[in-house]
Design an enzyme around this catalytic site. Sequence first.
Site: not given
Length: 309
Positions: A105, A132, A135, A227, A267, A295
């Site tokens: 990340r 991402h 996600q 988001d 998310c 996830r």
Amino acid sequence: MEEVKHFTSVQDLTKEEMMRILEKSETLKDKLAKGEPHEYVYGKTLGMIFAKPSTRTRLSFETGMTQLGGHAIYLGWDTLQLGRGETISDTAKTLSGYVDIIMARIFEHENLLELARNSTVPVINGLTDLLHPCQAVADLFTIWEEKEKLSKLKLAYIGDGNNVCHSLLLGSAKMGMDIHVATPPGYEPNENIVEDAKTQGAKTETVVNIGRGPEEAAKDADVVYTDVIASMGDEEEREQRLKDFQEYQVTSQLMDNAAKDAIFMHCLPAHRGEEVSAEVIDGPQSVVFQQAQNRLHTEKAIIISLLGF
Ligand code: CP
Ligand code: NVA
């Protein structure tokens, strides 16, 4: 030498490969619920580089590796020599000598690609400023679980045209789910990503629409997604963004434009009263914690697929 498979973007997967990952995620979720062991990557090690904070990504990958019979090491950017200027390429070559797979990340997407180019083990994008993809896989899986299909559904993304929006654009277009994005002026998604999504959408007969009006985007939508207004790295713009996004909060009134059985997704982390009202995110249409928990299953499926098990 066989080419190493990486997962830097949803674009690294074909539609069929994505579907196999969703099916594998379902099997893994079922096995976990039944308490069946599934140590497919026994003895393997995942190195996780984090230059930004994380709750879900770290937990899902780390717990996932334990459940798969492997091990994960948390590598904070500043605890590595990277933080003192060791190059990304030297770090990639060094890590490849120890671990079997890397998740990173980091801020610049180009640095993630540099890491992948220099790694002899698979590299997974755990979020960059641009994308991402992990996600998006969990999002597609959650929608598929809830709606039992992806094709011909309508997803409305209301808010910042950011990394999450980009991966959703690419994922939706790939899987044949119409996507309508509504952003304030100046916060549109990246033009190249929109172009790629439209090209993909032309092949899967999927609508990719970028507009302004939240009501129009949400009209008859099966999924309403938002988001944060200020992503990690955008904190200095927060005050300005709060003003610019005033008309873009997902409220119950906005949800009334969507299909009756529409689900609300985010998310996470979320800011109640900013991009979404508490009533919506904590209400009956919200699947955000199912989405977060998924996830775990989708990261495991991604790891297995990249390691070839
Ligand atoms: N959604 C997500 O990636 O969450 P974290 O930032 O907590 O990992
Ligand atoms: N767009 C957000 C996603 C966090 C998971 C960010 O980049 O901060």
